[in-house]
Design an enzyme around this catalytic site. Structure first.
Site, PDB file in Angstrom:
ATOM      1  N   CYS A 258       0.745  -1.176   0.117  1.00 45.63           N
ATOM      2  CA  CYS A 258      -0.064  -0.095  -0.067  1.00 45.63           C
ATOM      3  C   CYS A 258       0.941   1.299  -0.129  1.00 45.63           C
ATOM      4  CB  CYS A 258      -1.060  -0.115   1.182  1.00 45.63           C
ATOM      5  SG  CYS A 258      -0.160  -0.196   2.976  1.00 45.63           S
ATOM      6  N   SER A 291       3.426  -2.268   3.878  1.00 51.01           N
ATOM      7  CA  SER A 291       3.526  -0.680   3.824  1.00 51.01           C
ATOM      8  C   SER A 291       4.395  -0.121   2.901  1.00 51.01           C
ATOM      9  CB  SER A 291       3.729  -0.071   5.095  1.00 51.01           C
ATOM     10  OG  SER A 291       4.577  -0.128   5.671  1.00 51.01           O
ATOM     11  N   ASP A 292       4.404   1.047   2.288  1.00 51.66           N
ATOM     12  CA  ASP A 292       5.539   1.677   2.022  1.00 51.66           C
ATOM     13  C   ASP A 292       6.557   2.074   3.206  1.00 51.66           C
ATOM     14  OD1 ASP A 292       7.552   2.757   0.010  1.00 51.66           O
ATOM     15  OD2 ASP A 292       5.820   3.627  -1.207  1.00 51.66           O
ATOM     16  N   CYS A 293       7.677   2.188   2.730  1.00 57.30           N
ATOM     17  CA  CYS A 293       8.545   2.774   3.832  1.00 57.30           C
ATOM     18  C   CYS A 293       8.322   3.893   4.497  1.00 57.30           C
ATOM     19  CB  CYS A 293       9.982   2.365   3.304  1.00 57.30           C
ATOM     20  SG  CYS A 293      10.069   0.763   2.798  1.00 57.30           S
ATOM     21  N   SER A 295       5.006   4.128   5.754  1.00 50.91           N
ATOM     22  CA  SER A 295       3.842   4.814   5.425  1.00 50.91           C
ATOM     23  C   SER A 295       2.829   4.895   6.784  1.00 50.91           C
ATOM     24  CB  SER A 295       2.787   3.860   4.594  1.00 50.91           C
ATOM     25  OG  SER A 295       3.094   3.667   3.189  1.00 50.91           O
TER      26      SER A 295
END
Ligand SMILES: *[C@@H]1O[C@H](CO)[C@@H](O)[C@H](O)[C@H]1NC(C)=O
Ligand SMILES: *[C@@H]1O[C@H](CO)[C@@H](O)[C@H](O)[C@H]1NC(C)=O
Ligand SMILES: *[C@@H]1O[C@H](CO)[C@@H](O)[C@H](O)[C@H]1NC(C)=O
Ligand SMILES: *[C@@H]1O[C@H](CO)[C@@H](O)[C@H](O)[C@H]1NC(C)=O
Length: 772
Positions: A258, A291-293, A295
């Protein structure tokens, strides 16, 4: 004599001992379940004979809450009590094994890996078997590096966001603007990476990102960490979800990421409708959501979506997030449990998903050298065959945009000296774009051209920003003397990159002026080679008769220079097609980058986006690409009427309206087949991409044109090939209404393939009326 022999023997022995030890030192110890360790015998989760589900359950039952929290983050903590090592989940392999994530590094026996062209270039090949083959080679190299202790097994690639706006700095990473091409790319690349193995096994785990409606880095005061993408239900289903759905459902990807942004006011990583209901529910993801880093941290500290970090942790996990890139969940999840915002069973649900993927990768099967890919090592990285595939990919992705005369191909006999000019004419790392690693080696454009003919090299500008004209004189001088001039211009990561969206579409600085001045002075034909991820408004060159030819090479990878020269000198006949529209500069003033609408809106003066909805003037359209041959299509057979069987319960409503809901139609295997003859009427063998479009009946919310099938074929000069084209009716001939419901419009669908046009009439028939 004897002494010498003894010394020699002793040296040899010492050498052997050292090499045995250093080998042992490099070999990776098992992640878990090392059979040489007696303790693991009692662990059911190490028993490869049990079903993975049971093994995961057993492992979970042994973990304490504290240990579980350490496994919620990419830098997962070791559990020495259970003989489990730490594991870094974050690795990248967008177009070759990359060192962008901390899970993978280069060095020792792995100084580099094969650097394939940037994805936008590979997409331009429209060759689905190439996409899968690249994935296969990349995962061979990734597994080899894992075995040697240099790489991970979980790769957060590919990036399949729609290349919605031409300014996007990361458009280069994507397969372009068309949802169906992007979906097909995703499914094929993922299948190549993951190995398509029996029994749920994974070679490496891929990840489709960034879900969703994420395609803006930093534009006019809005950055991706604060962006709230306002997306209608229609655009969501019609455009943004299409590649992700295909990645999960056809590609069987093991992970989805995401994004940072919000969609309609909710951070994607905290939205249960997106994660739990859609990815895991409707599409049945067999894998983990990451998650994106960072997020989760971003929606707490930057977006202030929750008032406490514990609420952020709870929201993310309850929405369906399984793994956090970044430390946030390891720090704040305990607090969320303590405050009653989250139950331990919520954490267990997340861990089931990550641990299952690790088991499918064989990480709990003990000695990895004994496993299916255990024999891969340094000898399997940067092999001649792998590097040859990088060269083939570059050749196949090159797009011939203009060829006046024709002036291409050049000939080493007639063009004995070639002036090679431009800031990108002798570059190496520029050719691999972003999310790359360290290449096995490079051939620059200058080196490639020098294999065919004598060159005179002048950069003309000191870099792509080209801030002044100081070096123009020498470049003009070179063009005056040479029999032909090749200008290698364009962009690099200082102009378009992660964090950097472009402000305009023109060539930067004085580049345009350099091209025009050199073209004016040149003795022979002038070839403009454009190296870039995003489109460039080169109308000036398209209209300048002294610029004889224009070639777009994207970021062509480590072998880019060889491929460029092979195309310029005609040993490879170009067959690439643009995977995105090349807009004119003034288009930008009408489309704020933050507006997500794909459809045009005349009342607002909004022109729409991509070839599907935008009808205004362009520099080059989606699908444009010339060849040194001429391909002619003839339609051999195609149905003129197609009956869609409709579930009897719905026959009344469908008769009353002019569309059939896809969910009410009996879609299974409903396809039409066209037979098309493709004739190569030229004198050179070549590959040709057939792009099949459909224009749905008017008045049904649809695009004015949609790619519904594509097929790449090789046709020898003077011969003809019959190509079957299959179009899945419910998937590709449907449109999406304003409520986000996919429907098949009844009536005339106009199919077109090049100049060939065909009208297909779609009618509905209540089930039972059709004889089976
Ligand atoms: C990962 O975690 C370990 C401790 O488990 C720590 O020493 C290391 O610094 C962490 N690495 C990163 C990149 O955060
Ligand atoms: C976005 O760009 C602005 C100015 O161009 C810069 O100040 C800011 O740091 C950038 N933000 C990000 C997240 O890159
Ligand atoms: C079918 O449509 C007609 C006319 O629209 C309507 O009067 C009738 O009630 C409908 N029948 C059913 C079963 O929905
Ligand atoms: C597609 O790519 C593969 C791998 O490079 C190649 O062998 C094949 O010929 C290509 N197909 C066409 C039609 O060019």
């Amino acid at each position: 004599m004897t002494t010498t022999t003894t010394t020699l023997t002793r040296h040899l022995l010492i050498f052997l001992i050292i090499s045995v030890f250093s080998q042992a030192g490099n070999a990776r110890r098992s992640f878990a379940c090392d059979p040489s360790n007696a303790a693991v015998k009692g662990f059911a989760f190490c028993n490869v004979k049990l079903p993975i589900g049971d093994r995961v359950k057993d492992l979970l039952s042994r973990l304490t809450l504290k240990e579980k929290l350490g496994l919620l983050v990419d830098n997962a903590t070791a559990v020495p009590r259970l003989e489990m090592d730490e594991y870094e989940w974050w690795s990248e392999a967008l177009h070759g094994v990359s060192n962008v994530g901390p899970g993978t590094r280069f060095g020792g026996e792995f100084p580099g890996a094969t650097a394939f062209p940037q994805v936008i270039t590979t997409a331009a090949s429209f060759n689905t078997s190439l996409w899968e083959e690249i994935g296969r080679v990349v995962s061979d190299e990734a597994r080899a590096m894992y075995n040697g202790g240099y790489g991970g097994l979980t790769y957060w690639s590919p990036n399949i966001n729609i290349f919605r706006d031409p300014r996007w700095g990361r458009g280069q990473e994507t397969p372009g603007e068309d949802p169906i091409v992007a979906g097909e790319y995703a499914a094929r690349y993922v299948r190549g990476l993951q190995g398509n193995l029996p029994g749920d096994r994974l070679k490496v785990a891929a990840c489709c990102k960034h879900y969703t409606a994420y395609d803006l880095d930093n534009w006019s005061g809005t950055d991706r960490f604060h962006f709230n993408a306002k997306v209608s239900k229609q655009e969501m289903v019609d455009t943004f979800e299409v590649p992700f759905r295909q990645c999960v459902m056809q590609g069987k990807v093991a992970s989805v990421m995401c994004s940072y942004n919000q969609v309609n006011g909710i951070p994607t990583c905290a939205d249960p409708r997106l994660l739990r209901d859609t990815i895991r529910g409707a599409w049945r993801l067999n894998g983990y959501i990451v998650s994106d880093c960072d997020s989760v941290g971003v929606f707490y500290d930057k977006q202030h979506y929750t008032t406490t970090p514990e609420e952020a942790a709870a929201d993310a996990i309850k929405a369906g997030l399984d793994l956090d890139c970044g430390p946030f969940l390891a720090i704040h999840t305990q607090g969320a449990v303590d405050r009653g915002l989250l139950r331990e069973s919520d954490i267990d649900s997340a861990l089931v998903n990550t641990l299952t993927v690790q088991m499918r990768l064989g990480m709990f099967d003990g000695d990895s050298s004994a496993q299916i890919f255990g024999n891969l090592g340094p000898k399997d990285v940067c092999t001649p065959a792998n590097q040859e595939l990088a060269l083939q990919a570059a050749r196949q992705g090159i797009v011939l945009l203009k060829n006046h005369g024709p002036s291409l191909p050049l000939s080493p006999r007639r063009h004995r000296t070639v002036a090679v000019i431009g800031p990108n004419s002798d570059v190496t790392v520029t050719m691999i774009g972003n999310y790359a690693g360290i290449a096995c080696g490079y051939t620059t454009p200058l080196q490639g051209i020098a294999r065919y003919t004598k060159t005179i090299h002048q950069p003309g500008c000191s870099n792509v920003k080209c801030r002044n004209a100081h070096l123009f004189g020498d470049a003009i001088g070179a063009a005056r003397q040479a029999d032909a001039t090749v200008l290698v211009m364009g962009l690099d990561q200082s102009i378009e990159a992660e964090f950097i969206d472009r402000n305009g579409l023109l060539l930067p600085g004085y580049q345009q002026e350099l091209v025009s001045k050199v073209a004016k002075a040149s003795k022979g034909p002038v070839i403009l080679v454009l190296m870039s991820g995003g489109p460039i408004d080169v109308s000036f060159a398209e209209h300048d008769p002294r610029v004889s030819a224009i070639v777009w090479v994207g970021y062509p990878g480590q072998a880019g220079g060889t491929a460029i020269a092979d195309v310029l000198f005609g040993t490879h006949n170009p067959g690439g097609k643009l995977p995105m529209t090349w807009y004119k500069q003034d288009y930008l003033s009408k489309v704020p980058m933050t507006t997500m609408d794909m459809r045009s809106n005349q009342a607002r003066g909004y022109p729409g986006r991509t070839y599907r909805f935008y009808k205004g003037p362009v520099v080059y359209s989606f699908g444009h690409g010339l060849s040194y041959s001429n391909f002619i299509h003839t339609l051999v057979s195609a149905p003129t009427i197609f009956q869609v069987p409709v579930d009897g319960r719905h026959k009344n409503t469908t008769a009353a309206t002019e569309t059939v809901r896809v969910t009410h139609a009996k879609c299974g295997g409903l396809s039409i087949i066209l037979q098309v003859d493709v004739k190569n009427a030229g004198s050179k063998d070549g590959s040709h991409t057939m792009l099949v479009y459909s224009t749905p009946p008017v008045g049904h919310w649809g695009p004015h044109k949609q790619l519904v099938a594509f097929s790449k074929v090789h046709v020898s000069a003077g011969t003809q090939l019959r190509v079957p084209i299959k179009i899945h009716v419910c998937k590709f001939l449907s449109v999406v209404d304003r409520s986000g419901i996919r429907r098949i419009p009844m009536g005339q669908h106009n199919l077109h393939i090049g100049d060939v046009k065909h009208v297909l009439s779609i009618q509905s028939t209540p089930l039972g009326v059709i004889k089976s």
